[in-house]
Enzyme design. Structure first.
Site, short mmCIF file in Angstrom:
data_model
loop_
_atom_site.label_atom_id
_atom_site.label_comp_id
_atom_site.label_asym_id
_atom_site.label_seq_id
_atom_site.Cartn_x
_atom_site.Cartn_y
_atom_site.Cartn_z
N CYS A 55 -6.12 -21.46 -31.16
CA CYS A 55 -7.27 -21.90 -30.31
C CYS A 55 -7.90 -19.93 -30.50
CB CYS A 55 -6.38 -21.25 -28.73
SG CYS A 55 -7.14 -21.03 -27.30
N ASP A 57 -7.71 -17.61 -28.40
CA ASP A 57 -7.02 -17.28 -27.38
C ASP A 57 -6.67 -15.87 -28.31
OD1 ASP A 57 -5.01 -16.16 -25.49
OD2 ASP A 57 -5.47 -17.34 -24.33
N ARG A 59 -4.62 -14.24 -27.43
CA ARG A 59 -2.92 -13.86 -27.13
C ARG A 59 -2.12 -14.23 -28.48
NH1 ARG A 59 -2.34 -15.14 -21.09
NH2 ARG A 59 -3.58 -16.85 -21.78
N HIS A 111 -1.56 -23.65 -27.91
CA HIS A 111 -0.07 -22.82 -26.44
C HIS A 111 0.22 -23.26 -25.43
CE1 HIS A 111 -3.75 -20.15 -25.15
NE2 HIS A 111 -4.17 -20.67 -25.78
N CYS A 114 -2.82 -22.93 -22.52
CA CYS A 114 -3.71 -22.78 -22.62
C CYS A 114 -5.10 -22.84 -22.07
CB CYS A 114 -4.31 -23.62 -24.31
SG CYS A 114 -5.73 -23.82 -24.53
#
Ligand code: ZN
Length: 222
Positions: A55, A57, A59, A111, A114
């Site tokens: 992803c 993302d 993080r 994750h 998400c």
């Protein structure tokens, strides 16, 4: 022209653009202190054993969370780690990873929490991205009976995140790229992982594939 940079955070307390360049200088200095030949060695080429499909993302950075270094993971990331067979970007990355770099493992990593998956589960419109999230809604449709029966929303979202990873794993396996590699006896394992933002741990969903046997008939190439 702004010649002097003094602040590393903007008005919203976010890391500033300039701080990244300063961070880069620190990274180079610290790395060279440990190994003066680090960059010249890295510049000579790459042979990562892993393709990571994750992803976007911020993080979930592939290297940091797996304790690996530059040169060790080939990375493709998009909103909610979706693998769609008509995505030229993903296919190009996969083709290069499999046929040129000869990676041994392809890992799809989702994750929990998400945002893309949560958005796909809702009825809200988010703009252009809705057309990307449609792929994830299709995953929901395939498992709606089980997902709808889960009353706890976090639990339902977590399961949906896992199904989205499993679907992407299967979509990697369905590509002609991976199937041809298997046909030519190239060793490739396709795995599905989920990262837990709250603990930092990765969960292996144990859905690995190393040949086309588990693919549904119509997707299997001769
Ligand atoms: Zn995400």
């Amino acid at each position: 022209m702004c010649a002097k940079v003094e602040k590393y955070y903007d008005d919203a307390s976010r890391l500033s653009y300039e701080a990244l360049l300063e961070g880069n200088k620190r990274f180079v200095a610290e790395t060279l202190q440990e190994d003066p030949d680090y960059f010249s060695k890295l510049a000579s080429g790459q042979a990562p054993p892993v393709l990571w499909i994750g992803c976007a993302d911020s993080r979930v950075p592939a290297n940091q969370i797996t304790g690996t270094n530059p040169g060790e993971i080939f990375v493709h990331r998009n909103i909610a780690n979706v693998v769609v067979h008509s995505d030229m970007n993903m296919l190009s990355v996969l083709d290069y990873a499999v046929n040129v770099l000869k990676v041994k493992h392809v890992i799809v990593t989702g994750h929990y929490g998400c945002g893309g998956v949560i958005a796909a589960m809702s009825h809200k419109q988010f703009g252009l991205i809705d057309n990307w999230l449609r792929h994830i809604k299709d995953v929901y449709r395939l498992h709606s009976a089980e997902l709808d029966a889960i009353e706890d929303e976090t639990e339902r979202t977590n399961r949906f995140v896992e199904y989205n990873v499993i679907e992407s794993v299967e979509n990697v396996c369905k590509t002609s790229i991976v199937q041809n590699a298997w046909k030519n006896d190239q060793e490739i394992y396709v795995h599905g992982w989920v990262y837990e933002l709250g603990t930092g741990y990765i969960k292996d969903l144990q859905v690995s594939h190393s040949n086309k046997d588990s693919l549904e008939g119509v997707f299997r190439f001769d």
